[in-house]
Design a protein around this motif. Structure first.
Motif, PDB file in Angstrom:
ATOM      1  N   SER A   1      -1.442  -7.391   7.861  1.00  0.00           N
ATOM      2  CA  SER A   1      -0.739  -7.388   9.140  1.00  0.00           C
ATOM      3  C   SER A   1      -0.876  -5.998   9.746  1.00  0.00           C
ATOM      4  O   SER A   1      -0.540  -4.998   9.099  1.00  0.00           O
ATOM      5  N   THR A   2      -1.384  -5.937  10.975  1.00  0.00           N
ATOM      6  CA  THR A   2      -1.591  -4.655  11.659  1.00  0.00           C
ATOM      7  C   THR A   2      -0.842  -4.671  12.983  1.00  0.00           C
ATOM      8  O   THR A   2      -1.060  -5.555  13.814  1.00  0.00           O
TER       9      THR A   2
ATOM     10  N   LYS B   1       0.271  -0.582  -0.286  1.00  0.00           N
ATOM     11  CA  LYS B   1       0.516  -1.671   0.653  1.00  0.00           C
ATOM     12  C   LYS B   1       0.763  -1.204   2.087  1.00  0.00           C
ATOM     13  O   LYS B   1       0.556  -1.986   3.020  1.00  0.00           O
ATOM     14  N   HIS B   2       1.213   0.029   2.270  1.00  0.00           N
ATOM     15  CA  HIS B   2       1.651   0.478   3.595  1.00  0.00           C
ATOM     16  C   HIS B   2       0.800   1.649   4.081  1.00  0.00           C
ATOM     17  O   HIS B   2       0.505   2.585   3.319  1.00  0.00           O
ATOM     18  N   HIS B   3       0.429   1.590   5.362  1.00  0.00           N
ATOM     19  CA  HIS B   3      -0.328   2.666   5.996  1.00  0.00           C
ATOM     20  C   HIS B   3       0.234   2.871   7.410  1.00  0.00           C
ATOM     21  O   HIS B   3       0.383   1.921   8.173  1.00  0.00           O
TER      22      HIS B   3
ATOM     23  N   TYR C   1       0.574   0.675  12.287  1.00  0.00           N
ATOM     24  CA  TYR C   1       1.117   0.365  10.955  1.00  0.00           C
ATOM     25  C   TYR C   1       0.377  -0.824  10.371  1.00  0.00           C
ATOM     26  O   TYR C   1       0.196  -1.848  11.042  1.00  0.00           O
ATOM     27  N   THR C   2      -0.044  -0.684   9.120  1.00  0.00           N
ATOM     28  CA  THR C   2      -0.773  -1.744   8.429  1.00  0.00           C
ATOM     29  C   THR C   2      -0.083  -2.075   7.119  1.00  0.00           C
ATOM     30  O   THR C   2       0.213  -1.173   6.314  1.00  0.00           O
ATOM     31  N   PHE C   3       0.166  -3.361   6.915  1.00  0.00           N
ATOM     32  CA  PHE C   3       0.694  -3.863   5.649  1.00  0.00           C
ATOM     33  C   PHE C   3      -0.382  -4.733   5.011  1.00  0.00           C
ATOM     34  O   PHE C   3      -0.880  -5.663   5.645  1.00  0.00           O
ATOM     35  N   LYS C   4      -0.746  -4.419   3.781  1.00  0.00           N
ATOM     36  CA  LYS C   4      -1.882  -5.096   3.156  1.00  0.00           C
ATOM     37  C   LYS C   4      -1.579  -5.465   1.714  1.00  0.00           C
ATOM     38  O   LYS C   4      -1.082  -4.647   0.935  1.00  0.00           O
ATOM     39  N   ILE C   5      -1.891  -6.725   1.375  1.00  0.00           N
ATOM     40  CA  ILE C   5      -1.838  -7.213  -0.006  1.00  0.00           C
ATOM     41  C   ILE C   5      -3.174  -7.878  -0.303  1.00  0.00           C
ATOM     42  O   ILE C   5      -3.601  -8.770   0.430  1.00  0.00           O
TER      43      ILE C   5
END
Length: 512
Positions: free
Chosen positions: A295-296, A237-239, A274-278
């Motif tokens: 969300s980036t 989920k996190h990058h 930072y990228t949050f991905k689902i």
């Protein structure tokens, strides 16, 4: 004379000792006659009953054995299957074995990976031994090539890559790639990926790239960038990544608008992203159910240098796919937004960085592009949004790439896009089996300027009137090499300088 009937006598009852001896002999005989295959089937059936029952069977892992890793370091495999050592029941062990096998598959360095569960030592009841058998890639060198369309490019591009896997046995993947666009966009890059680096529990990535983009026809500048990217944190989920890029903007036509002219020259991009991905969709290219959210966040200006670009950029993208219950039909809905603003003293009066602004348009599918506001079918890439008259000169430019549209598209600081896409199977069986399907779509987008005190004139009515929209239908042809879309687009609304056109659009993308 009737015969006298003899009473039926019961069979003799053997002594207890004789009975037990006979039973033991019979059981020994059955065990001797039982084949290994039958024994294996019995164990599998018993394991299936235990794992599907609601009763928890206490169990822990005694030892893990690894086989087949001729080149791969044993510590890498042990780190990926660490979850096996924390189980407390048989059900947890079976579930953890599935997770561990999936992690080994994601390393992309094994042709196959099998996990076998065996009983532990007899003197340690309630234990199990785990045997992991891997088959390393027979051919560690792989490559690919194809023609694809990107939302930020004016036309299709030729892309190729070459990967060398597990060269040092740490699961390392070395790759080199190139992109050449017919719109004079080119990129060459090389990088390395490590799933485990010393004590870090997340993958590490480093990449060097050289990018050249020609935007003279639409925005009167060329961009050349030499950059280094470091992946710091990477999970499901996190990058988190750090980018350091030396960027140069030039105008060989000498006809750029004042807004573009002020940003020509050198710039230093030092930014954290930072990228949050689902993504809970059943497919990234043709989703029929599920949802996704990305969300980036990016902040630039982390180096104390006067050429450092100071800005904050935020993007949001929300998708959902609703199955309709007939002909594999599904309705995909999506909305995306983004904002970029400079930071520092007097940031409201300063312009945002030109290459970091939002640009809309292009022929790429909005269903497949998850990450922010970019695609707007029916419009040329960078053919939407704020525009400024280019410079007029007394001498005629003979540069074939010079801007001939009369305006420069300078992008926006606030972008919003939305789409609705209805996909469905075609009636012919041969088309369904090939994955060829049709869709109908409608999309809209808005691009506005906020910086340089433009926010003072911004209002809800101006925002509402800034939307452009299009609708249409098309056919999607997926292949092993690429995914092609042929769409007929009808422009519903456009502004004065927008480059929108009713007609056919072709798009090529990765088959994923």
């Amino acid at each position: 004379m009737a015969e006298e009937q003899q009473p039926v006598s019961e069979p003799p009852i053997p002594d207890d000792e004789d009975e037990f001896e006979d039973d033991d002999e019979d059981e020994d005989f059955e065990e001797e006659e039982e084949s290994p295959v039958t024994e294996k089937i019995k164990v599998q059936n018993q394991l299936l009953r235990l794992t599907t029952s609601n009763v928890s069977v206490p169990l822990r892992v005694h030892d893990v054995f690894i086989k087949g890793n001729n080149k791969t370091k044993e510590a890498l495999i042990e780190a990926e299957v660490e979850i096996l050592k924390s189980v407390t029941s048989l059900q947890e062990l079976v579930e953890a074995a599935g997770i561990a096998k999936d992690r080994l598959r994601r390393l992309e360095i094994f042709d196959s990976a099998n996990i076998t569960l065996n009983p532990g030592p007899p003197e340690l009841p309630g234990t199990a031994n785990v045997v992991i058998e891997v088959v390393e890639n027979q051919n560690p060198l792989t490559g690919s090539i194809g023609v694809f369309s990107k939302p930020e490019a004016r036309s299709s591009s030729l892309e190729g890559s070459l990967k060398l896997k597990n060269m040092f046995g740490y699961g390392d993947i070395w790759d080199g790639s190139f992109t050449y666009g017919w719109d004079q966009m080119s990129e060459v890059s090389a990088g390395v990926y490590l799933p485990r680096f010393k004590k870090l529990v997340t993958p590490t990535m480093a990449r060097v790239s050289l990018l050249t983009e020609d935007w003279l026809k639409l925005s009167s500048y060329k961009e050349r960038s030499l950059g280094l990217s470091l992946g710091l944190i990477s999970s499901e989920k996190h990058h988190l990544a750090y980018n350091l890029t030396w960027r140069t903007l030039t105008d060989s036509s000498q006809m750029s608008s004042s807004s573009v002219r002020r940003q020509l020259g050198h710039g230093l991009l030092s930014a954290l992203k930072y990228t949050f991905k689902i993504d809970r969709r059943d497919s990234p290219v043709r989703p029929t159910r599920g949802y996704a959210f990305v969300s980036t966040s990016q902040i630039g200006g982390l180096v104390p240098d006067y050429r450092s670009l100071h800005f904050f950029r935020q993007e949001l993208d929300l998708r959902c796919a609703i199955p309709l219950g007939f002909s594999c039909a599904a309705l995909n809905l999506g909305i995306a937004s983004g904002v970029v603003i400079p930071w520092g003293r007097g940031f409201l009066e300063r312009p945002s960085s030109l290459p970091d602004r939002f640009f809309l348009g292009g022929s790429s599918s909005p269903v497949c592009n998850l990450g922010g506001p970019t695609s707007l079918l029916g419009f040329k890439p960078r053919g939407v949004g704020p525009a400024e008259s280019r410079r007029e000169t007394s001498e005629k430019s003979y540069d074939e790439n010079s801007n001939t549209s009369g305006v420069d598209f300078i992008g926006g600081d606030l972008a919003v896009t939305a789409f609705a896409d209805l996909s469905f199977d075609l009636p012919l069986r041969v088309l369904r089996e090939s994955g060829i399907h049709a869709h109908a779509f409608a999309c809209t987008g808005s691009l506005n300027k906020l910086t340089e005190s433009a926010f003072q004139d911004f209002s809800f009515s101006k925002f509402r009137n800034s939307f452009r929209s299009s609708a249409g239908f098309g056919i999607i042809l997926p292949t092993k090499l690429f995914r092609m879309e042929v769409n007929y687009c009808y422009i519903l609304k456009q502004h004065e300088h927008d480059l929108g056109k009713t007609g056919l659009q072709f798009s090529f993308s990765s088959p994923l």
